[in-house]
Design a protein around this motif. Structure first.
Motif, PDB file in Angstrom:
ATOM      1  N   ILE A  11       0.377  -1.174   0.157  1.00  0.00           N
ATOM      2  CA  ILE A  11       0.139  -0.219  -0.380  1.00  0.00           C
ATOM      3  C   ILE A  11       1.179   0.993  -0.032  1.00  0.00           C
ATOM      4  N   SER A  12       0.906   2.101  -1.289  1.00  0.00           N
ATOM      5  CA  SER A  12       2.121   3.586  -1.088  1.00  0.00           C
ATOM      6  C   SER A  12       1.208   4.421   0.108  1.00  0.00           C
ATOM      7  N   GLU A  13       3.038   4.904   0.462  1.00  0.00           N
ATOM      8  CA  GLU A  13       2.357   6.108   1.171  1.00  0.00           C
ATOM      9  C   GLU A  13       1.390   6.858   0.734  1.00  0.00           C
ATOM     10  N   PHE A  14       0.629   7.282  -0.133  1.00  0.00           N
ATOM     11  CA  PHE A  14      -0.377   8.170  -0.573  1.00  0.00           C
ATOM     12  C   PHE A  14      -1.527   7.861  -0.972  1.00  0.00           C
ATOM     13  N   SER A  16      -5.339   7.604   1.893  1.00  0.00           N
ATOM     14  CA  SER A  16      -5.773   8.473   3.015  1.00  0.00           C
ATOM     15  C   SER A  16      -6.443   7.697   3.699  1.00  0.00           C
ATOM     16  N   LEU A  17      -6.754   8.197   5.150  1.00  0.00           N
ATOM     17  CA  LEU A  17      -6.797   7.428   5.832  1.00  0.00           C
ATOM     18  C   LEU A  17      -7.778   6.930   5.966  1.00  0.00           C
ATOM     19  N   ASP A  18      -8.765   6.760   5.616  1.00  0.00           N
ATOM     20  CA  ASP A  18     -10.076   6.239   5.492  1.00  0.00           C
ATOM     21  C   ASP A  18     -10.223   4.834   4.156  1.00  0.00           C
ATOM     22  N   ASP A  19      -9.178   5.213   3.025  1.00  0.00           N
ATOM     23  CA  ASP A  19      -9.480   4.350   1.976  1.00  0.00           C
ATOM     24  C   ASP A  19      -8.102   3.449   2.962  1.00  0.00           C
TER      25      ASP A  19
END
Length: 102
Positions: A11-14, A16-19
């Motif tokens: 999972i990339s660092e870009f 969102s928290l919800d995603d």
């Protein structure tokens, strides 16, 4: 008997928290039994960081066919398979890292 293989999800660092929460819940809900999942942060400042989730799953028939195609037959493979079965039965306990600063 099919053997277990280690699989990876990045999972990339870009994200969102919800995603991220939704991805992690989906991944958790779809993990195979006895998955031994782990999550780590990997990467660096140059190439970027990502969350990597590793877990064990059964080998697919296609993977088993490819492995048998490229692996030699004989006693050596039998002993390796026996060792793999023994290692799959070893209980897994994650190592806790000691906290503290130097």
């Amino acid at each position: 008997m099919p053997r277990r293989v280690k699989d990876f999800i990045d999972i990339s660092e870009f994200t969102s928290l919800d995603d991220l929460i939704r991805y992690l819940e989906t991944i958790r809900d779809n993990l195979p039994p006895e998955h031994q999942a782990e999550m780590k942060i990997r990467g660096d400042e140059i190439f970027g960081k990502r969350l990597t989730i590793t877990f064990f799953r059964e080998q697919t028939p296609e993977e088993a066919e490819l492995e048998s195609k490229y692996a030699g037959d004989g006693e050596e493979n039998a002993s390796i398979d026996a060792l793999r079965r023994k290692l799959d039965d070893v209980p897994y306990a994650p190592v806790k890292k000691a906290g503290g600063s130097r």
